[in-house]
Motif scaffolding. Sequence first.
Motif, PDB file in Angstrom:
ATOM      1  N   ASP A   1      22.447  27.431  33.330  1.00  0.00           N
ATOM      2  CA  ASP A   1      21.496  26.899  34.307  1.00  0.00           C
ATOM      3  C   ASP A   1      22.212  26.637  35.621  1.00  0.00           C
ATOM      4  OD1 ASP A   1      20.120  24.494  35.713  1.00  0.00           O
ATOM      5  OD2 ASP A   1      18.613  25.228  34.300  1.00  0.00           O
ATOM      6  N   LYS A   2      21.690  27.211  36.691  1.00  0.00           N
ATOM      7  CA  LYS A   2      22.348  27.126  37.996  1.00  0.00           C
ATOM      8  C   LYS A   2      22.425  25.691  38.492  1.00  0.00           C
ATOM      9  CE  LYS A   2      22.149  29.234  42.560  1.00  0.00           C
ATOM     10  NZ  LYS A   2      21.446  30.180  43.428  1.00  0.00           N
ATOM     11  N   LYS A   3      21.391  24.917  38.233  1.00  0.00           N
ATOM     12  CA  LYS A   3      21.343  23.548  38.734  1.00  0.00           C
ATOM     13  C   LYS A   3      22.177  22.585  37.883  1.00  0.00           C
ATOM     14  CE  LYS A   3      18.036  19.965  40.002  1.00  0.00           C
ATOM     15  NZ  LYS A   3      16.612  19.589  39.997  1.00  0.00           N
ATOM     16  N   SER A   4      21.973  22.589  36.578  1.00  0.00           N
ATOM     17  CA  SER A   4      22.636  21.613  35.702  1.00  0.00           C
ATOM     18  C   SER A   4      23.994  22.084  35.194  1.00  0.00           C
ATOM     19  CB  SER A   4      21.753  21.299  34.501  1.00  0.00           C
ATOM     20  OG  SER A   4      21.674  22.420  33.623  1.00  0.00           O
ATOM     21  N   ARG A   5      24.223  23.422  35.202  1.00  0.00           N
ATOM     22  CA  ARG A   5      25.434  24.051  34.659  1.00  0.00           C
ATOM     23  C   ARG A   5      25.491  23.987  33.125  1.00  0.00           C
ATOM     24  NH1 ARG A   5      26.097  26.090  39.387  1.00  0.00           N
ATOM     25  NH2 ARG A   5      27.728  25.377  40.746  1.00  0.00           N
ATOM     26  N   TYR A   6      24.380  23.628  32.493  1.00  0.00           N
ATOM     27  CA  TYR A   6      24.304  23.636  31.028  1.00  0.00           C
ATOM     28  C   TYR A   6      24.054  25.059  30.544  1.00  0.00           C
ATOM     29  CZ  TYR A   6      23.682  18.539  31.100  1.00  0.00           C
ATOM     30  OH  TYR A   6      23.834  17.198  31.278  1.00  0.00           O
TER      31      TYR A   6
END
Length: 128
Positions: A57-62
């Motif tokens: 995920d680009k936003k959370s990096r998860y």
Amino acid sequence: MLKEERLEWRTCYKLDALLDGQKLIEIGQKNLNATDGPEDMPQMAELDDLTVYFWVDKKSRYIAGLEADLAPMTQKLLADSPFEGEMTVARYTINLRNTDFDAVEDFQIPPEALEAEDMENPFPLLPF
């Protein structure tokens, strides 16, 4: 350059990792506490490359998703087993999607987990 791709409703970075049998053994030894080495699993060390796709995920990096086709690897392992010729694996795919990261119900952390050593990098194969 990382590729961006939509996964469900999220914008993700799509990464692919090419793993051979030797690398799978190393991952097992490092992350799964496996003690067998290449000499204990010669058929594993000779496996063809396995491509694993990760969506981060680009936003959370998860890690939002993971996908791998295990059919060729499984078929090769069966060829060196007592089941040789008795079965064929035409399709064996892992397809994971992680959602609702922030929707965690209340829970208690076990005391032994609170006393455990910190891990420096829980995902040593990912490039971030």
